[in-house]
Scaffold this active site. Structure first.
Site, PDB file in Angstrom:
ATOM      1  N   GLU A 114     -13.784  -8.236  21.170  1.00 33.38           N
ATOM      2  CA  GLU A 114     -13.906  -6.875  20.618  1.00 33.38           C
ATOM      3  C   GLU A 114     -15.329  -6.389  20.805  1.00 33.38           C
ATOM      4  OE1 GLU A 114     -12.352  -6.989  16.587  1.00 33.38           O
ATOM      5  OE2 GLU A 114     -10.342  -6.592  17.325  1.00 33.38           O
ATOM      6  N   HIS A 234     -13.764   4.660  12.889  1.00 34.51           N
ATOM      7  CA  HIS A 234     -13.150   3.982  14.033  1.00 34.51           C
ATOM      8  C   HIS A 234     -12.923   5.025  15.120  1.00 34.51           C
ATOM      9  CE1 HIS A 234     -10.688   1.454  16.508  1.00 34.51           C
ATOM     10  NE2 HIS A 234     -10.972   0.444  15.719  1.00 34.51           N
ATOM     11  N   ARG A 278     -18.944   0.613  17.613  1.00 33.04           N
ATOM     12  CA  ARG A 278     -18.002   1.653  17.188  1.00 33.04           C
ATOM     13  C   ARG A 278     -18.658   3.003  16.942  1.00 33.04           C
ATOM     14  NH1 ARG A 278     -13.868  -1.724  13.278  1.00 33.04           N
ATOM     15  NH2 ARG A 278     -12.895  -2.755  15.038  1.00 33.04           N
ATOM     16  N   HIS A 335     -12.900   4.452   8.546  1.00 32.08           N
ATOM     17  CA  HIS A 335     -12.174   3.187   8.676  1.00 32.08           C
ATOM     18  C   HIS A 335     -12.650   2.116   7.703  1.00 32.08           C
ATOM     19  CE1 HIS A 335      -9.855   0.138  10.679  1.00 32.08           C
ATOM     20  NE2 HIS A 335     -10.921  -0.552  11.045  1.00 32.08           N
ATOM     21  N   ARG A 370     -20.597  -2.685  10.596  1.00 30.04           N
ATOM     22  CA  ARG A 370     -19.836  -3.939  10.598  1.00 30.04           C
ATOM     23  C   ARG A 370     -19.466  -4.352  12.016  1.00 30.04           C
ATOM     24  NH1 ARG A 370     -13.592  -4.760   9.843  1.00 30.04           N
ATOM     25  NH2 ARG A 370     -13.642  -2.711  10.806  1.00 30.04           N
TER      26      ARG A 370
HETATM   27  C1  LIG Z   1      -5.714  -0.116   9.764  1.00 30.05           C
HETATM   28  C2  LIG Z   1      -6.770  -1.138   9.483  1.00 30.05           C
HETATM   29  C3  LIG Z   1      -6.998  -2.161  10.389  1.00 30.05           C
HETATM   30  C4  LIG Z   1      -7.978  -3.122  10.125  1.00 30.05           C
HETATM   31  N1  LIG Z   1      -8.139  -4.157  10.995  1.00 30.05           N
HETATM   32  C5  LIG Z   1      -9.003  -5.146  10.693  1.00 30.05           C
HETATM   33  C6  LIG Z   1      -9.107  -6.293  11.511  1.00 30.05           C
HETATM   34  O1  LIG Z   1      -8.412  -6.421  12.508  1.00 30.05           O
HETATM   35  N2  LIG Z   1      -9.993  -7.256  11.145  1.00 30.05           N
HETATM   36  C7  LIG Z   1     -10.792  -7.170  10.032  1.00 30.05           C
HETATM   37  O2  LIG Z   1     -11.584  -8.077   9.755  1.00 30.05           O
HETATM   38  N3  LIG Z   1     -10.689  -6.081   9.230  1.00 30.05           N
HETATM   39  C8  LIG Z   1      -9.820  -5.090   9.529  1.00 30.05           C
HETATM   40  N4  LIG Z   1      -9.726  -4.006   8.702  1.00 30.05           N
HETATM   41  C9  LIG Z   1     -10.530  -3.976   7.475  1.00 30.05           C
HETATM   42  C10 LIG Z   1      -9.935  -4.953   6.463  1.00 30.05           C
HETATM   43  O3  LIG Z   1      -8.540  -4.859   6.496  1.00 30.05           O
HETATM   44  C11 LIG Z   1     -10.425  -4.680   5.064  1.00 30.05           C
HETATM   45  O4  LIG Z   1     -11.805  -4.537   5.024  1.00 30.05           O
HETATM   46  C12 LIG Z   1     -10.042  -5.821   4.117  1.00 30.05           C
HETATM   47  O5  LIG Z   1      -8.704  -6.151   4.293  1.00 30.05           O
HETATM   48  C13 LIG Z   1     -10.318  -5.403   2.686  1.00 30.05           C
HETATM   49  O6  LIG Z   1      -9.678  -6.306   1.836  1.00 30.05           O
HETATM   50  P1  LIG Z   1      -9.832  -6.149   0.263  1.00 30.05           P
HETATM   51  O7  LIG Z   1      -9.044  -7.231  -0.347  1.00 30.05           O
HETATM   52  O8  LIG Z   1     -11.258  -6.016  -0.076  1.00 30.05           O
HETATM   53  O9  LIG Z   1      -9.187  -4.723  -0.052  1.00 30.05           O
HETATM   54  P2  LIG Z   1      -7.673  -4.242   0.133  1.00 30.05           P
HETATM   55  O10 LIG Z   1      -6.940  -5.138   1.020  1.00 30.05           O
HETATM   56  O11 LIG Z   1      -7.705  -2.806   0.475  1.00 30.05           O
HETATM   57  O12 LIG Z   1      -7.080  -4.403  -1.338  1.00 30.05           O
HETATM   58  C14 LIG Z   1      -7.505  -3.559  -2.388  1.00 30.05           C
HETATM   59  C15 LIG Z   1      -6.578  -3.739  -3.567  1.00 30.05           C
HETATM   60  O13 LIG Z   1      -7.114  -3.103  -4.721  1.00 30.05           O
HETATM   61  C16 LIG Z   1      -6.100  -2.370  -5.394  1.00 30.05           C
HETATM   62  N5  LIG Z   1      -6.774  -1.332  -6.199  1.00 30.05           N
HETATM   63  C17 LIG Z   1      -7.646  -0.386  -5.778  1.00 30.05           C
HETATM   64  N6  LIG Z   1      -8.075   0.352  -6.824  1.00 30.05           N
HETATM   65  C18 LIG Z   1      -7.468  -0.143  -7.931  1.00 30.05           C
HETATM   66  C19 LIG Z   1      -7.499   0.191  -9.326  1.00 30.05           C
HETATM   67  N7  LIG Z   1      -8.242   1.201  -9.821  1.00 30.05           N
HETATM   68  N8  LIG Z   1      -6.735  -0.527 -10.186  1.00 30.05           N
HETATM   69  C20 LIG Z   1      -5.941  -1.539  -9.728  1.00 30.05           C
HETATM   70  N9  LIG Z   1      -5.880  -1.898  -8.424  1.00 30.05           N
HETATM   71  C21 LIG Z   1      -6.637  -1.220  -7.540  1.00 30.05           C
HETATM   72  C22 LIG Z   1      -5.219  -1.877  -4.267  1.00 30.05           C
HETATM   73  O14 LIG Z   1      -3.935  -1.512  -4.723  1.00 30.05           O
HETATM   74  C23 LIG Z   1      -5.198  -3.124  -3.368  1.00 30.05           C
HETATM   75  O15 LIG Z   1      -4.261  -4.049  -3.848  1.00 30.05           O
HETATM   76  C24 LIG Z   1      -8.758  -3.033   8.943  1.00 30.05           C
HETATM   77  C25 LIG Z   1      -8.538  -1.986   8.042  1.00 30.05           C
HETATM   78  C26 LIG Z   1      -7.551  -1.048   8.301  1.00 30.05           C
HETATM   79  C27 LIG Z   1      -7.323   0.056   7.324  1.00 30.05           C
END
Ligand SMILES: Cc1cc2nc3c(=O)[nH]c(=O)nc-3n(C[C@H](O)[C@H](O)[C@H](O)COP(=O)(O)OP(=O)(O)OC[C@H]3O[C@@H](n4cnc5c(N)ncnc54)[C@H](O)[C@@H]3O)c2cc1C
Length: 511
Positions: A114, A234, A278, A335, A370
């Protein structure tokens, strides 16, 4: 109001929240609260993969060097070094736990390339369904835990503190039932794993729940928030009318797709071309669109597109575009949030009892930009670091019953915005703090957000959006993903973090 207790209260069930819940179950009982099911998280949507130095030609040192370069002088080198060195062992843990990363014909890991990575080091699963595969595996591990209680469809709107000022709980409101509240008291720690804030912008790859709630909650509770001006746009989200900007992963360009204009001419003609960082590609597309017109991603150059990118292929086909025969119309979209709640790599914030992980946190691994595929990795590394720190730290050991000792924090109780107000915030941020910013647009954005705050002081999206704009105003230079047309170059005077805290004005450097 109902009161419930657990040793650890984790908010958010994406990869960061689910992994830390799994690791903390060893140490006590865990309440895992989430406003949506895990399928609604950014983690579930992650496509391209997860970075780790797994090949003989690669090393954690090289992975760390690429991460530092992408971060444009704002990474914490110790955090980056830990991230890169833990990556191979965490990939082995994922494989032992059941993740089937894609392999080549010889049976070796099929490591993708990437942008800004100097080696093939992206592990992926199900082609372009890496996040789903990893998250489902971690959640299967959770299923057998008797000391875990998962509660979906509750939104945390406020953090609770004890009389000593320590965060000691979270107020959760049942979705669709604003009167129904539960005070979740935490005997040991409250952990915010609430994800990113892409949905604060008009165009985003993020699912609807990514509204930056954690940043607003932590800020209201007195936590420092760091580097919120650094939003990664992105370059290639599908641009089709009546359809959200679905991500076309960078791995597609890594596999040979090229950005072209309507006449078929290449858009990225300088430097690293289509695999430049990016922010460089996003700005090039943005400018090309403003001057000349539409931009396309020529995926017809990838002969086995449907096998390598089944999710993207299916999504495009459902909208009448066949990526095997037709270039995809693309446009940049918000993104990833590099900034967030200021936290150590083990999640510790400046407020006792409060921890932050994953995209909601700013641990110093991403700096100003990032490196692709480092964020799923960060979720895993920080989750296990937090559990390790908890195990070693006797100050957070079981504190007995919390009820009676907890008072509501002085901060506001926050709530979701109405669809109209959210639309307004999205438009303001896209215009004022989008791919290119300047003082005039940012000040105008802040004025309108302040008016909105006067009318609705409880709106969590207005709090986070205002913090993003204030941070972008404070950084009078361009660095990484933050591009100011009025200060278009890097200024060494700004080689510091932007920190905001309720008790202090904006300041650069540590407080
Ligand atoms: C389309 C897409 C593709 C991506 N591809 C990649 C990739 O290939 N590789 C990579 O490393 N990263 C990628 N990323 C980034 C990566 O997915 C995220 O940075 C990472 O998954 C974040 O994980 P997290 O657990 O911090 O948050 P999330 O997975 O977003 O989880 C957040 C959680 O918090 C909950 N929440 C939020 N606010 C509240 C509240 N007030 N009360 C209760 N619950 C709440 C939500 O419901 C959710 O369950 C991508 C992101 C996207 C959008």
């Amino acid at each position: 109001m109902k009161v419930r207790e657990a040793d650890f209260v984790v908010v958010g069930s994406g990869l960061a929240g689910s992994t830390v819940a799994y690791a903390l179950c060893e140490l006590g009982d865990v309440a895992l609260l989430s406003k949506e099911s895990a399928q609604g998280s950014n983690s579930f949507a992650a496509q391209g993969g997860v970075a780790a130095a797994m090949s003989r030609e690669d090393s954690p040192l090289r992975h760390a060097a690429d991460t530092l370069l992408a971060g444009s002088g704002l990474c914490n080198p110790d955090a980056v070094s830990l991230l890169a060195s833990r990556a191979p062992q965490l990939m082995r843990w994922l494989m032992d736990s059941g993740v089937s990363f894609d392999r080549n014909e010889a049976g070796d890991l099929a490591l993708g390339l990437e942008g800004a990575h100097g080696a093939h080091r992206i592990l992926h699963a199900g082609g372009d369904a890496t996040g789903r595969h990893i998250l489902e595996t971690v959640r299967r591990l959770l299923a057998g835990r008797s000391n875990l209680l998962q509660v979906d469809n509750v939104q945390v709107g406020k953090l609770l503190k004890d009389h000593g000022g320590r965060v000691a709980g979270a107020l959760a409101i049942e979705s669709g039932s604003p009167g129904s509240r539960v005070a979740w008291l935490a005997r040991r720690a409250v952990i915010l794993a609430t994800g990113g804030s892409g949905q604060l912008f008009s165009r985003t790859t993020n699912p609807p729940g990514a509204l930056g709630d954690g940043v607003a909650l932590a800020y209201e509770a007195g936590a420092q928030v760091r580097n919120l001006e650094f939003v990664q746009f992105h370059p290639t989200a599908l641009a089709v009318a009546d359809s959200p900007p679905f991500l076309v992963s960078e791995a597609v360009r890594g596999a040979g797709a090229r950005l072209i204009d309507a006449a078929g001419r290449p858009v990225m003609t300088n430097g690293a071309g289509d695999l430049a960082p990016r922010d460089v590609v996003a700005r090039a597309i943005y400018r090309h669109q403003s001057l000349t017109g539409d931009v396309y991603l020529d995926t017809t150059l990838i002969s086995d597109f449907s096998a390598r990118f089944p999710t993207i292929h299916e999504y495009c086909r459902a909208r009448g575009i066949d990526p095997q025969t037709t270039p995809l119309p693309v446009s940049p979209a918000a993104h990833f949030m590099m900034g967030g709640i200021a936290a150590s790599l083990s999640g510790q914030t400046n407020v006792p009892g409060l921890y932050a992980l994953g995209e909601a946190a700013c641990t110093g691994v991403h700096g100003a930009n990032r490196l692709a595929s480092n964020s799923l990795l960060e979720c895993l590394v920080t989750a296990f670091e937090l559990a390790r720190a908890m195990k070693e730290d006797s100050s957070t050991e079981r504190r007995g019953q919390r009820e009676g000792s907890v008072r509501f924090a002085a901060g506001r109780e926050l709530s979701s915005a109405s669809p109209d107000a959210l639309h307004q915030v999205q438009t303001i941020l896209w215009r004022s703090a989008g791919i290119e910013r300047c003082a005039a647009s940012l000040q105008e954005g802040l004025r309108t957000l302040s008016e909105m705050e006067r009318h609705d002081p409880q709106s969590s999206v207005v709090v986070t959006a205002s913090l993003i704009v204030k941070s972008a105003l404070a950084r009078r230079e361009s660095r990484g993903a933050h591009y100011r047309t009025d200060y278009p170059v890097v200024d060494p005077q700004f080689a510091n973090d932007t920190l905001l805290c309720k008790e202090h004005a904006v300041c650069l450097g540590s407080m």
